[in-house]
Design a protein around this motif. Structure first.
Motif, mmCIF file in Angstrom:
data_model
loop_
_atom_site.group_PDB
_atom_site.id
_atom_site.type_symbol
_atom_site.label_atom_id
_atom_site.label_comp_id
_atom_site.label_asym_id
_atom_site.label_seq_id
_atom_site.Cartn_x
_atom_site.Cartn_y
_atom_site.Cartn_z
ATOM 1 N N ILE A 202 34.827 43.115 38.926
ATOM 2 C CA ILE A 202 35.948 42.302 39.336
ATOM 3 C C ILE A 202 35.856 40.755 39.030
ATOM 4 O O ILE A 202 34.867 40.462 39.277
ATOM 5 C CB ILE A 202 36.125 42.477 40.687
ATOM 6 N N VAL B 14 41.514 49.248 43.795
ATOM 7 C CA VAL B 14 40.522 49.896 42.930
ATOM 8 C C VAL B 14 40.992 51.385 43.085
ATOM 9 O O VAL B 14 40.885 51.909 44.086
ATOM 10 C CB VAL B 14 39.058 49.599 43.248
ATOM 11 N N ASP B 15 40.984 51.935 42.087
ATOM 12 C CA ASP B 15 41.419 53.236 42.090
ATOM 13 C C ASP B 15 40.257 54.185 41.941
ATOM 14 O O ASP B 15 39.366 54.326 41.068
ATOM 15 C CB ASP B 15 42.356 53.598 40.527
ATOM 16 N N THR C 24 43.380 56.323 35.612
ATOM 17 C CA THR C 24 42.815 54.862 35.690
ATOM 18 C C THR C 24 41.875 54.835 36.732
ATOM 19 O O THR C 24 41.623 53.690 37.506
ATOM 20 C CB THR C 24 44.394 53.687 36.167
ATOM 21 N N LEU D 9 38.480 54.167 38.563
ATOM 22 C CA LEU D 9 37.581 53.156 38.443
ATOM 23 C C LEU D 9 38.013 51.694 37.913
ATOM 24 O O LEU D 9 37.393 50.737 37.534
ATOM 25 C CB LEU D 9 36.280 53.342 38.158
ATOM 26 N N GLN D 10 39.344 51.783 37.622
ATOM 27 C CA GLN D 10 39.853 50.615 37.242
ATOM 28 C C GLN D 10 40.429 49.616 38.501
ATOM 29 O O GLN D 10 40.796 50.126 39.390
ATOM 30 C CB GLN D 10 41.238 50.880 36.257
ATOM 31 N N TRP D 11 40.486 48.284 38.183
ATOM 32 C CA TRP D 11 40.949 47.504 39.138
ATOM 33 C C TRP D 11 42.244 46.528 38.802
ATOM 34 O O TRP D 11 42.406 46.494 37.678
ATOM 35 C CB TRP D 11 39.975 46.560 39.775
ATOM 36 N N HIS D 12 43.204 46.386 39.807
ATOM 37 C CA HIS D 12 44.135 45.379 39.480
ATOM 38 C C HIS D 12 44.256 44.217 40.715
ATOM 39 O O HIS D 12 43.937 44.725 41.767
ATOM 40 C CB HIS D 12 45.374 45.959 39.546
ATOM 41 N N HIS E 44 29.547 47.630 38.269
ATOM 42 C CA HIS E 44 30.152 48.656 37.874
ATOM 43 C C HIS E 44 31.800 48.445 37.511
ATOM 44 O O HIS E 44 32.332 48.816 36.582
ATOM 45 C CB HIS E 44 29.809 49.839 38.362
ATOM 46 N N LEU E 45 32.387 47.797 38.510
ATOM 47 C CA LEU E 45 33.642 47.515 38.351
ATOM 48 C C LEU E 45 34.071 46.041 37.845
ATOM 49 O O LEU E 45 34.997 45.676 37.391
ATOM 50 C CB LEU E 45 34.160 47.036 39.958
ATOM 51 N N PRO F 33 49.397 48.000 36.011
ATOM 52 C CA PRO F 33 48.565 48.885 34.986
ATOM 53 C C PRO F 33 47.892 50.071 35.510
ATOM 54 O O PRO F 33 47.582 51.199 34.901
ATOM 55 C CB PRO F 33 47.469 48.056 34.535
ATOM 56 N N LEU F 34 47.926 50.361 37.044
ATOM 57 C CA LEU F 34 46.996 51.223 37.667
ATOM 58 C C LEU F 34 48.118 52.166 37.965
ATOM 59 O O LEU F 34 49.224 51.811 38.980
ATOM 60 C CB LEU F 34 46.295 50.902 38.791
#
Length: 186
Positions: A158, A89-90, A97, A99-102, A155-156, A10-11
């Motif tokens: 996870i 983490v982007d 994307t 500050l999104q993580w995968h 903030h993340l 997704p990132l």
């Protein structure tokens, strides 16, 4: 025939690389890296450094680490022994994307690796004892360019699979993100 399947996540630009082992009664061979085959996944630089880590205890967290420009690096992370929950983490400014993580489970049995682009932070949690990882880097490590984010940064948010059993003092003291963080400009 390619030795890899390249799977989007997704990132934006983050890829899962699934190795295709070739085996017979003696065992198997699984290619870790091939510049020609991984160029379609985004790896376009030479390998500048290869590192190996061994983490002894289940539940240990390492990261989240990154290198600031101009020493930003791509990483190809493979788990050679045990199983980890690998997180990227982007941090790229203006990324769709940001500050999104995968996370992906990487293990010695699933033949998966995570290809992490420049401008991402990386960390992992061990899901078993005695986890051995192999890191391929596109740039050499520069201590002055190192950055980090606290793995439990609210903030993340996870969703780590296990309670933290062990984390280094350095990783637990990385700064928390705030609304002023604009990202990494590559």
């Amino acid at each position: 025939m390619s030795q890899f399947s390249i799977i989007d996540t997704p990132l934006f630009d983050l890829k899962v690389i699934e190795r295709k082992p070739i085996g017979d009664s003696r065992g198997h061979l699984a290619r870790i890296f091939c510049a020609d085959q991984l160029k379609d996944a985004g790896w376009k630089k030479p390998i500048a450094q290869i590192n190996q880590t061994m983490t002894k205890s289940r539940g240990t967290v390492r990261g989240l680490h990154f290198q600031n420009p101009p020493y930003a690096e791509m990483k190809l992370i493979s788990c050679l022994q045990g199983e980890i929950w690998d997180v990227a983490v982007d941090l790229r400014k203006n990324s769709p994307t940001f500050l999104q993580w995968h996370a992906e489970r990487l293990s010695s049995e699933n033949y998966r690796a995570l290809l992490i682009p420049e401008g991402f932070a990386h960390g992992f949690q061990t899901l078993t004892d005695d986890c051995e990882l192999l890191y391929l880097h596109s740039a050499p490590y520069k201590p002055a360019a190192e950055g980090g984010i606290r793995p439990n940064d609210p903030h993340l948010a996870i969703d780590w699979p296990l309670d933290f059993y062990e984390i280094s003092a350095r990783d637990s003291e990385h700064p928390l993100l705030n609304d002023l963080f604009e990202g990494i400009e590559l």
